[in-house]
Design a protein around this motif. Structure first.
Motif, mmCIF file in Angstrom:
data_model
loop_
_atom_site.group_PDB
_atom_site.id
_atom_site.type_symbol
_atom_site.label_atom_id
_atom_site.label_comp_id
_atom_site.label_asym_id
_atom_site.label_seq_id
_atom_site.Cartn_x
_atom_site.Cartn_y
_atom_site.Cartn_z
ATOM 1 N N VAL A 173 -73.259 83.991 -11.358
ATOM 2 C CA VAL A 173 -72.403 83.945 -10.167
ATOM 3 C C VAL A 173 -73.263 83.929 -8.908
ATOM 4 C CG1 VAL A 173 -70.625 85.181 -8.876
ATOM 5 C CG2 VAL A 173 -70.515 85.082 -11.361
ATOM 6 N N GLY A 174 -74.336 84.720 -8.894
ATOM 7 C CA GLY A 174 -75.242 84.725 -7.745
ATOM 8 C C GLY A 174 -75.884 83.366 -7.530
ATOM 9 N N CYS A 175 -76.278 82.736 -8.616
ATOM 10 C CA CYS A 175 -76.838 81.383 -8.566
ATOM 11 C C CYS A 175 -75.818 80.419 -7.963
ATOM 12 C CB CYS A 175 -77.233 80.964 -9.981
ATOM 13 S SG CYS A 175 -77.562 79.202 -10.222
ATOM 14 N N TYR A 176 -74.609 80.482 -8.479
ATOM 15 C CA TYR A 176 -73.534 79.585 -8.038
ATOM 16 C C TYR A 176 -73.284 79.715 -6.536
ATOM 17 C CZ TYR A 176 -68.770 77.625 -7.977
ATOM 18 O OH TYR A 176 -67.656 76.885 -7.700
ATOM 19 N N TYR A 177 -73.150 80.948 -6.071
ATOM 20 C CA TYR A 177 -72.856 81.140 -4.652
ATOM 21 C C TYR A 177 -74.050 80.835 -3.763
ATOM 22 C CZ TYR A 177 -68.239 82.840 -5.699
ATOM 23 O OH TYR A 177 -66.936 82.912 -6.118
ATOM 24 N N ARG A 178 -75.262 81.044 -4.260
ATOM 25 C CA ARG A 178 -76.442 80.692 -3.462
ATOM 26 C C ARG A 178 -76.439 79.200 -3.166
ATOM 27 N NH1 ARG A 178 -81.844 82.413 -2.283
ATOM 28 N NH2 ARG A 178 -81.480 84.334 -3.410
ATOM 29 N N VAL A 179 -76.162 78.396 -4.177
ATOM 30 C CA VAL A 179 -76.145 76.942 -3.978
ATOM 31 C C VAL A 179 -75.004 76.541 -3.053
ATOM 32 C CG1 VAL A 179 -75.839 74.702 -5.091
ATOM 33 C CG2 VAL A 179 -77.246 76.451 -6.184
ATOM 34 N N LEU A 180 -73.802 77.025 -3.329
ATOM 35 C CA LEU A 180 -72.648 76.574 -2.548
ATOM 36 C C LEU A 180 -72.646 77.075 -1.114
ATOM 37 C CD1 LEU A 180 -69.839 76.630 -5.229
ATOM 38 C CD2 LEU A 180 -71.171 74.704 -4.375
ATOM 39 N N GLU A 181 -73.318 78.209 -0.851
ATOM 40 C CA GLU A 181 -73.429 78.669 0.537
ATOM 41 C C GLU A 181 -74.331 77.744 1.341
ATOM 42 O OE1 GLU A 181 -74.850 82.661 0.321
ATOM 43 O OE2 GLU A 181 -72.866 83.499 -0.028
ATOM 44 N N GLN A 182 -75.391 77.239 0.695
ATOM 45 C CA GLN A 182 -76.367 76.435 1.423
ATOM 46 C C GLN A 182 -76.121 74.936 1.296
ATOM 47 O OE1 GLN A 182 -80.295 77.873 0.493
ATOM 48 N NE2 GLN A 182 -79.674 79.983 0.776
ATOM 49 N N VAL A 183 -75.412 74.523 0.251
ATOM 50 C CA VAL A 183 -75.085 73.110 0.057
ATOM 51 C C VAL A 183 -73.600 73.015 -0.314
ATOM 52 C CG1 VAL A 183 -75.733 70.989 -1.145
ATOM 53 C CG2 VAL A 183 -77.419 72.802 -0.875
ATOM 54 N N PRO A 184 -72.725 73.141 0.656
ATOM 55 C CA PRO A 184 -71.288 73.183 0.360
ATOM 56 C C PRO A 184 -70.738 71.894 -0.258
ATOM 57 C CG PRO A 184 -71.676 73.330 2.731
ATOM 58 C CD PRO A 184 -73.006 73.327 2.064
ATOM 59 N N ASP A 185 -71.434 70.773 -0.088
ATOM 60 C CA ASP A 185 -70.959 69.506 -0.641
ATOM 61 C C ASP A 185 -71.346 69.317 -2.104
ATOM 62 O OD1 ASP A 185 -69.929 68.937 1.836
ATOM 63 O OD2 ASP A 185 -71.658 67.759 2.473
ATOM 64 N N ALA A 201 -84.570 75.913 -7.014
ATOM 65 C CA ALA A 201 -85.480 76.834 -7.705
ATOM 66 C C ALA A 201 -85.037 78.282 -7.524
ATOM 67 C CB ALA A 201 -86.899 76.647 -7.188
ATOM 68 N N GLU A 202 -84.684 78.670 -6.307
ATOM 69 C CA GLU A 202 -84.230 80.040 -6.058
ATOM 70 C C GLU A 202 -82.949 80.356 -6.828
ATOM 71 O OE1 GLU A 202 -83.853 80.297 -1.837
ATOM 72 O OE2 GLU A 202 -86.010 80.511 -1.527
ATOM 73 N N ALA A 203 -82.027 79.407 -6.850
ATOM 74 C CA ALA A 203 -80.756 79.614 -7.545
ATOM 75 C C ALA A 203 -80.980 79.762 -9.039
ATOM 76 C CB ALA A 203 -79.810 78.467 -7.251
ATOM 77 N N CYS A 204 -81.854 78.944 -9.610
ATOM 78 C CA CYS A 204 -82.113 79.023 -11.049
ATOM 79 C C CYS A 204 -82.839 80.334 -11.393
ATOM 80 C CB CYS A 204 -82.919 77.820 -11.510
ATOM 81 S SG CYS A 204 -81.943 76.288 -11.454
ATOM 82 N N ARG A 205 -83.657 80.832 -10.496
ATOM 83 C CA ARG A 205 -84.274 82.148 -10.713
ATOM 84 C C ARG A 205 -83.205 83.245 -10.654
ATOM 85 N NH1 ARG A 205 -88.187 80.276 -6.951
ATOM 86 N NH2 ARG A 205 -89.875 79.336 -8.106
ATOM 87 N N ASP A 206 -82.263 83.100 -9.722
ATOM 88 C CA ASP A 206 -81.159 84.064 -9.624
ATOM 89 C C ASP A 206 -80.316 84.068 -10.901
ATOM 90 O OD1 ASP A 206 -81.881 84.875 -7.135
ATOM 91 O OD2 ASP A 206 -80.265 83.842 -6.072
ATOM 92 N N ALA A 207 -80.140 82.914 -11.485
ATOM 93 C CA ALA A 207 -79.314 82.807 -12.684
ATOM 94 C C ALA A 207 -79.914 83.624 -13.829
ATOM 95 C CB ALA A 207 -79.161 81.351 -13.108
ATOM 96 N N ALA A 208 -81.228 83.733 -13.844
ATOM 97 C CA ALA A 208 -81.908 84.433 -14.936
ATOM 98 C C ALA A 208 -82.005 85.929 -14.718
ATOM 99 C CB ALA A 208 -83.306 83.852 -15.103
ATOM 100 N N LYS A 209 -81.639 86.408 -13.552
ATOM 101 C CA LYS A 209 -81.773 87.848 -13.272
ATOM 102 C C LYS A 209 -80.707 88.637 -13.967
ATOM 103 C CE LYS A 209 -84.048 87.490 -8.858
ATOM 104 N NZ LYS A 209 -83.955 87.683 -7.457
#
Length: 92
Positions: free
Chosen positions: A33-45, A84-92
């Motif tokens: 979920v953290g990964c998902y929201y990190r991406v969508l907050e910074q790249v809403p499209d 890269a940051e989002a994929c690292r978040d996904a693994a946490k």
């Protein structure tokens, strides 16, 4: 009066212990979920389904999973640093 002190002495540590468990529970299950929201907050499209799939793929934390997560996000034109940051978040 002694009974009240005994109850308080036993109840306080128990309440603190249960509070710690409740506070730690959301972070244990929220990694994709953290990964998902990190991406969508910074790249809403970004394509929501692709982002969700990428984050679920990267959740295992293995190197192959990270690369697959990263590749999926980059194919959707998510900037490299954010992917890269989002994929690292996904693994946490």
């Amino acid at each position: 009066m002694r009974l009240v002190r005994r109850i308080a002495a036993t109840g306080c540590p128990l309440a603190l212990a249960l509070g710690g468990v409740v506070a730690a529970a959301p972070t244990a299950s929220a990694s994709p979920v953290g990964c998902y929201y990190r991406v969508l907050e910074q790249v809403p499209d970004a394509d929501h389904e692709l982002v969700e799939d990428a984050c679920k793929t990267g959740a295992s934390g293995e190197e192959g999973a990270f690369k697959a997560c990263y590749r999926i996000l980059r194919e959707d034109y998510v900037p490299a640093v954010i992917a890269a940051e989002a994929c690292r978040d996904a693994a946490k």
